[in-house]
Write a protein that holds these residues in place. Structure first.
Motif, PDB file in Angstrom:
ATOM      1  N   ASN A  10      46.552  31.731  40.133  1.00  0.00           N
ATOM      2  CA  ASN A  10      45.298  32.408  40.461  1.00  0.00           C
ATOM      3  C   ASN A  10      44.847  33.402  39.392  1.00  0.00           C
ATOM      4  OD1 ASN A  10      45.123  31.054  42.861  1.00  0.00           O
ATOM      5  ND2 ASN A  10      46.241  32.609  44.014  1.00  0.00           N
ATOM      6  N   GLY A  12      43.343  33.086  36.423  1.00  0.00           N
ATOM      7  CA  GLY A  12      42.072  32.803  35.753  1.00  0.00           C
ATOM      8  C   GLY A  12      40.852  32.827  36.644  1.00  0.00           C
ATOM      9  N   VAL A  13      41.015  32.875  37.936  1.00  0.00           N
ATOM     10  CA  VAL A  13      39.879  32.837  38.865  1.00  0.00           C
ATOM     11  C   VAL A  13      39.016  34.078  38.716  1.00  0.00           C
ATOM     12  CG1 VAL A  13      39.244  32.829  41.301  1.00  0.00           C
ATOM     13  CG2 VAL A  13      41.067  31.362  40.487  1.00  0.00           C
ATOM     14  N   SER A  14      39.613  35.245  38.597  1.00  0.00           N
ATOM     15  CA  SER A  14      38.820  36.478  38.470  1.00  0.00           C
ATOM     16  C   SER A  14      38.038  36.488  37.160  1.00  0.00           C
ATOM     17  CB  SER A  14      39.707  37.703  38.597  1.00  0.00           C
ATOM     18  OG  SER A  14      40.702  37.682  37.607  1.00  0.00           O
ATOM     19  N   LEU A  15      38.584  35.932  36.098  1.00  0.00           N
ATOM     20  CA  LEU A  15      37.869  35.840  34.823  1.00  0.00           C
ATOM     21  C   LEU A  15      36.659  34.914  34.952  1.00  0.00           C
ATOM     22  CD1 LEU A  15      37.736  36.574  31.832  1.00  0.00           C
ATOM     23  CD2 LEU A  15      39.241  34.637  31.371  1.00  0.00           C
ATOM     24  N   ILE A  16      36.814  33.805  35.615  1.00  0.00           N
ATOM     25  CA  ILE A  16      35.706  32.865  35.807  1.00  0.00           C
ATOM     26  C   ILE A  16      34.620  33.503  36.672  1.00  0.00           C
ATOM     27  CG2 ILE A  16      35.051  30.683  36.878  1.00  0.00           C
ATOM     28  CD1 ILE A  16      37.768  29.582  35.933  1.00  0.00           C
ATOM     29  N   ILE A  17      35.006  34.205  37.721  1.00  0.00           N
ATOM     30  CA  ILE A  17      34.023  34.889  38.579  1.00  0.00           C
ATOM     31  C   ILE A  17      33.290  35.963  37.782  1.00  0.00           C
ATOM     32  CG2 ILE A  17      33.768  36.388  40.598  1.00  0.00           C
ATOM     33  CD1 ILE A  17      36.017  34.779  41.913  1.00  0.00           C
ATOM     34  N   LEU A  19      32.778  36.086  34.468  1.00  0.00           N
ATOM     35  CA  LEU A  19      31.876  35.422  33.512  1.00  0.00           C
ATOM     36  C   LEU A  19      30.647  34.848  34.216  1.00  0.00           C
ATOM     37  CD1 LEU A  19      34.345  33.591  31.091  1.00  0.00           C
ATOM     38  CD2 LEU A  19      32.828  35.502  30.577  1.00  0.00           C
ATOM     39  N   PHE A  20      30.840  34.244  35.357  1.00  0.00           N
ATOM     40  CA  PHE A  20      29.718  33.696  36.120  1.00  0.00           C
ATOM     41  C   PHE A  20      28.761  34.815  36.540  1.00  0.00           C
ATOM     42  CE2 PHE A  20      27.813  32.435  40.192  1.00  0.00           C
ATOM     43  CZ  PHE A  20      27.103  31.331  39.762  1.00  0.00           C
ATOM     44  N   THR A  21      29.292  35.940  37.009  1.00  0.00           N
ATOM     45  CA  THR A  21      28.460  37.074  37.432  1.00  0.00           C
ATOM     46  C   THR A  21      27.709  37.663  36.244  1.00  0.00           C
ATOM     47  OG1 THR A  21      30.061  37.564  39.178  1.00  0.00           O
ATOM     48  CG2 THR A  21      28.502  39.293  38.631  1.00  0.00           C
ATOM     49  N   THR A  23      26.847  36.118  33.447  1.00  0.00           N
ATOM     50  CA  THR A  23      25.831  35.146  33.040  1.00  0.00           C
ATOM     51  C   THR A  23      24.629  35.200  33.970  1.00  0.00           C
ATOM     52  OG1 THR A  23      27.578  33.711  32.174  1.00  0.00           O
ATOM     53  CG2 THR A  23      25.423  32.710  32.546  1.00  0.00           C
TER      54      THR A  23
END
Length: 185
Positions: A10, A12-17, A19-21, A23
């Motif tokens: 788990n 990498g999930v916070s990094l993806i969230i 980056l999505f936020t 963007t």
């Protein structure tokens, strides 16, 4: 108790969230900025349009006035009272204090008189500079003098004048707006 393999899956999930936020927020900011820039352009066009309209309207009023009070009924330059470029459209005054000028910058620019061979009308063209230090404004005027009536066409611009008339050399870069009026009497 938490399993160490479960935590590693788990990470990498916070990094993806994040980056999505980021963007999403960046694209939203660009969209709002684009809307604000378009609104500034609309406001600027509105102000430029008003400036051009008022220049055209002032030119009609001044030209019609001097056409009515002129002694020969033709727009022309008769009096150059002094070296300050104060001209009169076709009126002769015994008192030089009565001499007026159109606009804050004096005399008509590039005044040309001719006869139209099609209808034998006397045609006078000139420009009037209404510019101030902060606001550019100019009007091009055409007067057609027929025996039965006078036609005055003015085109106002949010541009400065030069020796030839209204300076329309950089219309796209300067976002020059043109407004016209027609007057018949």
């Amino acid at each position: 108790m938490l399993n160490s393999t479960h935590i590693q899956k788990n990470k990498g999930v916070s990094l993806i969230i994040a980056l999505f936020t980021m963007t999403l927020m960046l694209s939203l900011s660009f969209s709002i900025g684009n809307i604000i820039m378009r609104q500034f352009r609309i406001i600027n066009t509105s102000v430029s349009s008003q400036t051009a309209f008022y220049a055209a309207d002032s030119a009609v009023e001044c030209t019609a006035y001097w056409d009515i009070v002129s002694d020969d009924g033709v727009i022309n330059i008769l009096n150059q009272v002094d070296d300050t470029d104060t001209y009169v459209f076709g009126a002769t005054f015994s008192n030089p204090q009565n001499v007026i000028k159109c606009g804050p910058n004096g005399a008509p620019i590039n005044l040309v008189r001719s006869i139209d061979p099609l209808d034998n009308a006397q045609v006078t063209t000139f420009a009037i500079d209404y510019s101030t230090p902060t606001v550019p404004a100019c009007a091009s005027v055409t007067v057609r003098k027929l025996p039965e009536r006078t036609l005055i066409n003015t085109l106002g611009y949010n541009a400065r004048a030069n020796a030839a008339g209204c300076d329309l050399t950089k219309t796209v870069e300067q976002r020059v707006v043109e407004r016209g009026l027609r007057y018949a009497h």
